[in-house]
Design a protein around this motif. Structure first.
Motif, mmCIF file in Angstrom:
data_model
loop_
_atom_site.group_PDB
_atom_site.id
_atom_site.type_symbol
_atom_site.label_atom_id
_atom_site.label_comp_id
_atom_site.label_asym_id
_atom_site.label_seq_id
_atom_site.Cartn_x
_atom_site.Cartn_y
_atom_site.Cartn_z
ATOM 1 N N PHE A 170 -28.460 -4.620 -24.613
ATOM 2 C CA PHE A 170 -27.346 -3.713 -24.335
ATOM 3 C C PHE A 170 -27.885 -2.283 -24.362
ATOM 4 O O PHE A 170 -28.446 -1.845 -25.368
ATOM 5 C CB PHE A 170 -26.255 -3.827 -25.405
ATOM 6 N N VAL A 171 -27.705 -1.552 -23.273
ATOM 7 C CA VAL A 171 -28.125 -0.152 -23.216
ATOM 8 C C VAL A 171 -26.862 0.707 -23.268
ATOM 9 O O VAL A 171 -26.025 0.647 -22.367
ATOM 10 C CB VAL A 171 -28.926 0.151 -21.941
ATOM 11 N N MET A 172 -26.740 1.506 -24.319
ATOM 12 C CA MET A 172 -25.512 2.268 -24.539
ATOM 13 C C MET A 172 -25.848 3.732 -24.793
ATOM 14 O O MET A 172 -26.872 4.058 -25.388
ATOM 15 C CB MET A 172 -24.732 1.685 -25.722
ATOM 16 N N GLY A 173 -24.989 4.600 -24.290
ATOM 17 C CA GLY A 173 -25.168 6.018 -24.508
ATOM 18 C C GLY A 173 -25.741 6.773 -23.321
ATOM 19 O O GLY A 173 -25.991 7.976 -23.421
ATOM 20 N N LYS A 175 -25.318 8.782 -20.103
ATOM 21 C CA LYS A 175 -24.212 9.541 -19.538
ATOM 22 C C LYS A 175 -23.758 8.910 -18.221
ATOM 23 O O LYS A 175 -24.573 8.559 -17.381
ATOM 24 C CB LYS A 175 -24.631 10.996 -19.300
ATOM 25 N N ASN A 176 -22.465 8.762 -18.051
ATOM 26 C CA ASN A 176 -21.808 8.170 -16.877
ATOM 27 C C ASN A 176 -21.904 6.647 -16.832
ATOM 28 O O ASN A 176 -21.371 6.029 -15.913
ATOM 29 C CB ASN A 176 -22.333 8.754 -15.556
ATOM 30 N N ALA A 177 -22.564 6.045 -17.797
ATOM 31 C CA ALA A 177 -22.575 4.583 -17.914
ATOM 32 C C ALA A 177 -21.825 4.212 -19.197
ATOM 33 O O ALA A 177 -20.899 4.917 -19.601
ATOM 34 C CB ALA A 177 -24.000 4.064 -17.898
ATOM 35 N N MET A 178 -22.200 3.111 -19.846
ATOM 36 C CA MET A 178 -21.461 2.656 -21.019
ATOM 37 C C MET A 178 -21.758 3.531 -22.233
ATOM 38 O O MET A 178 -22.916 3.660 -22.634
ATOM 39 C CB MET A 178 -21.806 1.203 -21.334
ATOM 40 N N PRO A 179 -20.743 4.166 -22.835
ATOM 41 C CA PRO A 179 -20.987 4.977 -24.029
ATOM 42 C C PRO A 179 -21.309 4.097 -25.240
ATOM 43 O O PRO A 179 -21.153 2.872 -25.197
ATOM 44 C CB PRO A 179 -19.656 5.717 -24.227
ATOM 45 N N ALA A 180 -21.762 4.734 -26.290
ATOM 46 C CA ALA A 180 -22.021 4.021 -27.545
ATOM 47 C C ALA A 180 -20.696 3.845 -28.269
ATOM 48 O O ALA A 180 -20.236 4.730 -28.999
ATOM 49 C CB ALA A 180 -23.017 4.798 -28.396
ATOM 50 N N ASP A 181 -20.075 2.720 -28.042
ATOM 51 C CA ASP A 181 -18.743 2.421 -28.561
ATOM 52 C C ASP A 181 -18.831 1.134 -29.376
ATOM 53 O O ASP A 181 -19.213 0.088 -28.842
ATOM 54 C CB ASP A 181 -17.765 2.276 -27.393
ATOM 55 N N LYS A 182 -18.496 1.196 -30.652
ATOM 56 C CA LYS A 182 -18.688 0.038 -31.533
ATOM 57 C C LYS A 182 -17.836 -1.141 -31.105
ATOM 58 O O LYS A 182 -18.291 -2.301 -31.179
ATOM 59 C CB LYS A 182 -18.365 0.423 -32.975
ATOM 60 N N ALA A 183 -16.608 -0.917 -30.667
ATOM 61 C CA ALA A 183 -15.765 -2.040 -30.242
ATOM 62 C C ALA A 183 -16.354 -2.726 -29.015
ATOM 63 O O ALA A 183 -16.329 -3.959 -28.918
ATOM 64 C CB ALA A 183 -14.351 -1.534 -29.945
ATOM 65 N N VAL A 184 -16.892 -1.943 -28.089
ATOM 66 C CA VAL A 184 -17.537 -2.530 -26.911
ATOM 67 C C VAL A 184 -18.792 -3.285 -27.325
ATOM 68 O O VAL A 184 -19.050 -4.396 -26.851
ATOM 69 C CB VAL A 184 -17.870 -1.436 -25.879
ATOM 70 N N TRP A 202 -30.688 -11.349 -28.639
ATOM 71 C CA TRP A 202 -30.281 -10.164 -27.891
ATOM 72 C C TRP A 202 -30.790 -8.922 -28.604
ATOM 73 O O TRP A 202 -31.208 -8.968 -29.766
ATOM 74 C CB TRP A 202 -28.756 -10.103 -27.723
ATOM 75 N N CYS A 203 -30.741 -7.818 -27.889
ATOM 76 C CA CYS A 203 -31.270 -6.562 -28.395
ATOM 77 C C CYS A 203 -30.309 -5.442 -28.014
ATOM 78 O O CYS A 203 -29.453 -5.622 -27.139
ATOM 79 C CB CYS A 203 -32.656 -6.318 -27.781
ATOM 80 N N ALA A 204 -30.442 -4.283 -28.645
ATOM 81 C CA ALA A 204 -29.629 -3.128 -28.272
ATOM 82 C C ALA A 204 -30.481 -1.868 -28.292
ATOM 83 O O ALA A 204 -31.382 -1.723 -29.120
ATOM 84 C CB ALA A 204 -28.439 -2.970 -29.208
ATOM 85 N N ALA A 205 -30.184 -0.976 -27.351
ATOM 86 C CA ALA A 205 -30.875 0.304 -27.255
ATOM 87 C C ALA A 205 -29.844 1.415 -27.156
ATOM 88 O O ALA A 205 -28.917 1.336 -26.338
ATOM 89 C CB ALA A 205 -31.793 0.335 -26.030
ATOM 90 N N GLY A 206 -30.002 2.441 -27.970
ATOM 91 C CA GLY A 206 -29.139 3.616 -27.902
ATOM 92 C C GLY A 206 -29.922 4.795 -27.365
ATOM 93 O O GLY A 206 -31.086 4.999 -27.723
ATOM 94 N N ILE A 207 -29.317 5.574 -26.500
ATOM 95 C CA ILE A 207 -29.996 6.681 -25.849
ATOM 96 C C ILE A 207 -29.719 7.983 -26.611
ATOM 97 O O ILE A 207 -28.583 8.259 -27.016
ATOM 98 C CB ILE A 207 -29.537 6.804 -24.384
ATOM 99 N N ALA A 225 -33.902 -4.740 -32.138
ATOM 100 C CA ALA A 225 -33.730 -3.297 -31.984
ATOM 101 C C ALA A 225 -34.810 -2.691 -31.103
ATOM 102 O O ALA A 225 -35.974 -3.101 -31.143
ATOM 103 C CB ALA A 225 -33.752 -2.623 -33.353
ATOM 104 N N ARG A 226 -34.408 -1.690 -30.330
ATOM 105 C CA ARG A 226 -35.354 -0.913 -29.529
ATOM 106 C C ARG A 226 -35.321 0.537 -29.993
ATOM 107 O O ARG A 226 -34.249 1.103 -30.252
ATOM 108 C CB ARG A 226 -34.991 -1.012 -28.054
ATOM 109 N N THR A 227 -36.507 1.128 -30.076
ATOM 110 C CA THR A 227 -36.646 2.526 -30.438
ATOM 111 C C THR A 227 -37.747 3.121 -29.574
ATOM 112 O O THR A 227 -38.273 2.472 -28.679
ATOM 113 C CB THR A 227 -36.938 2.672 -31.945
ATOM 114 N N GLY A 228 -38.086 4.379 -29.788
ATOM 115 C CA GLY A 228 -39.191 4.964 -29.045
ATOM 116 C C GLY A 228 -38.819 6.233 -28.298
ATOM 117 O O GLY A 228 -37.645 6.547 -28.081
ATOM 118 N N LEU A 229 -39.859 6.951 -27.891
ATOM 119 C CA LEU A 229 -39.702 8.264 -27.277
ATOM 120 C C LEU A 229 -39.125 8.210 -25.869
ATOM 121 O O LEU A 229 -38.663 9.234 -25.364
ATOM 122 C CB LEU A 229 -41.056 8.985 -27.260
ATOM 123 N N GLU A 230 -39.139 7.055 -25.210
ATOM 124 C CA GLU A 230 -38.466 6.970 -23.915
ATOM 125 C C GLU A 230 -36.983 7.319 -24.050
ATOM 126 O O GLU A 230 -36.417 8.016 -23.201
ATOM 127 C CB GLU A 230 -38.598 5.584 -23.306
#
Length: 277
Positions: A170-173, A175-184, A202-207, A225-230
């Motif tokens: 899941f890629v969240m955050g 802009k103009n795509a899916m925001p970081a919303d806990k219910a979603v 499954w994995c999740a990435a926050g921008i 979990a995904r992290t990193g400078l990207e």
């Protein structure tokens, strides 16, 4: 203790420049050095892009080959995941590195808006990339920027163009795509379990500033979990991240808070159903 948590480090991406953070690794030697430190800090997947000397994005298979050789030497057993994202190239050039047989590659199965443009993933290109991954024994990571992308992955599994269960991120955050919303986010987790089974990884990435909270949500919910400078250049509002390894170490601390061990290379490969290193 809970299930081991896989930490993916997205080392470079297509957008960050050294002007934004000097720690962003651009050339292959820098990427290998940065990844090795992140590997030693606990990352077991390297999500990799390559760049041109002027720091612009590239899909050059020769650069990917040099990166793969360096990472296999200095990060033995680490899962190598190449990006087929649309910022790096157009059309089938996005999959030109797949014959190198990395362990994994990102696969966006639908289109969506990005901050300043449409991220185009037409069905014929998605089908071709999926077929190339299967031909070369590369496991896709489904990048879900929208709920429809998870449902499209299910359709592709049912049609036989993807092997199931897929590894969905899941890629969240963005802009103009899916925001970081806990219910979603919670609904995404429920949807993956409903469509692919309760044990599907499954994995999740926050921008940007959402990286920390998505790491926490995912680890607490039993995902990876995904992290990193990207995705994020900072430790906090005022402090640039000094390295990819620093972001990995922070994610490992969150794993400890939720009583989940950081996955070893062998554990990560077993969870994802990958061949032995």
């Amino acid at each position: 203790m809970g299930q081991p948590c896989i930490i993916c480090v997205a080392i470079t991406g297509s957008l960050p420049r050294k002007a934004h953070n000097p720690a962003v690794p651009i050339n292959v030697a820098e990427q290998v050095e940065s990844t090795q430190a992140a590997f030693e800090a606990g990352a077991t997947i390297c999500h990799a892009h390559v760049r041109n000397p002027d720091e612009t994005p590239s899909a050059d298979p020769e650069a990917f080959a040099r990166l793969k050789e360096g990472l296999e030497t200095h990060c033995p057993g680490m899962i190598l995941q190449f990006s087929t994202g649309g910022r790096s190239g157009a059309g089938k050039s996005r999959g030109g590195m797949l014959p190198l047989r990395p362990d994994m590659a990102s696969l966006s199965v639908g289109s969506n808006n990005f901050p300043t443009r449409v991220y185009e993933n037409p069905p014929d290109l998605v089908a071709w990339l999926a077929a190339e991954m299967r031909t070369h024994g590369v496991k896709p990571e489904i990048e879900a920027f929208d709920l429809s992308h998870i449902l499209q992955a299910k359709r592709m599994v049912d049609e036989g163009t993807l092997d199931g269960p897929p590894y969905v991120q899941f890629v969240m955050g963005v802009k103009n795509a899916m925001p970081a919303d806990k219910a979603v986010f919670d609904f995404y987790v429920e949807t993956v379990a409903r469509l692919f089974g309760p044990d599907a990884p499954w994995c999740a990435a926050g921008i940007g500033r959402h990286q920390l909270e998505l790491n926490d949500w995912a680890i607490a919910a039993g995902g990876h979990a995904r992290t990193g400078l990207e995705d994020n250049l900072r430790l906090d509002r005022t402090t640039l991240a000094p390295s990819n390894a620093a972001l990995v170490a922070r994610t490992a601390e969150i794993c400890a808070q939720h009583e989940r061990p950081v996955a070893t290379v062998q554990e990560a490969r077993a969870i994802l159903g990958l061949r032995a290193a």
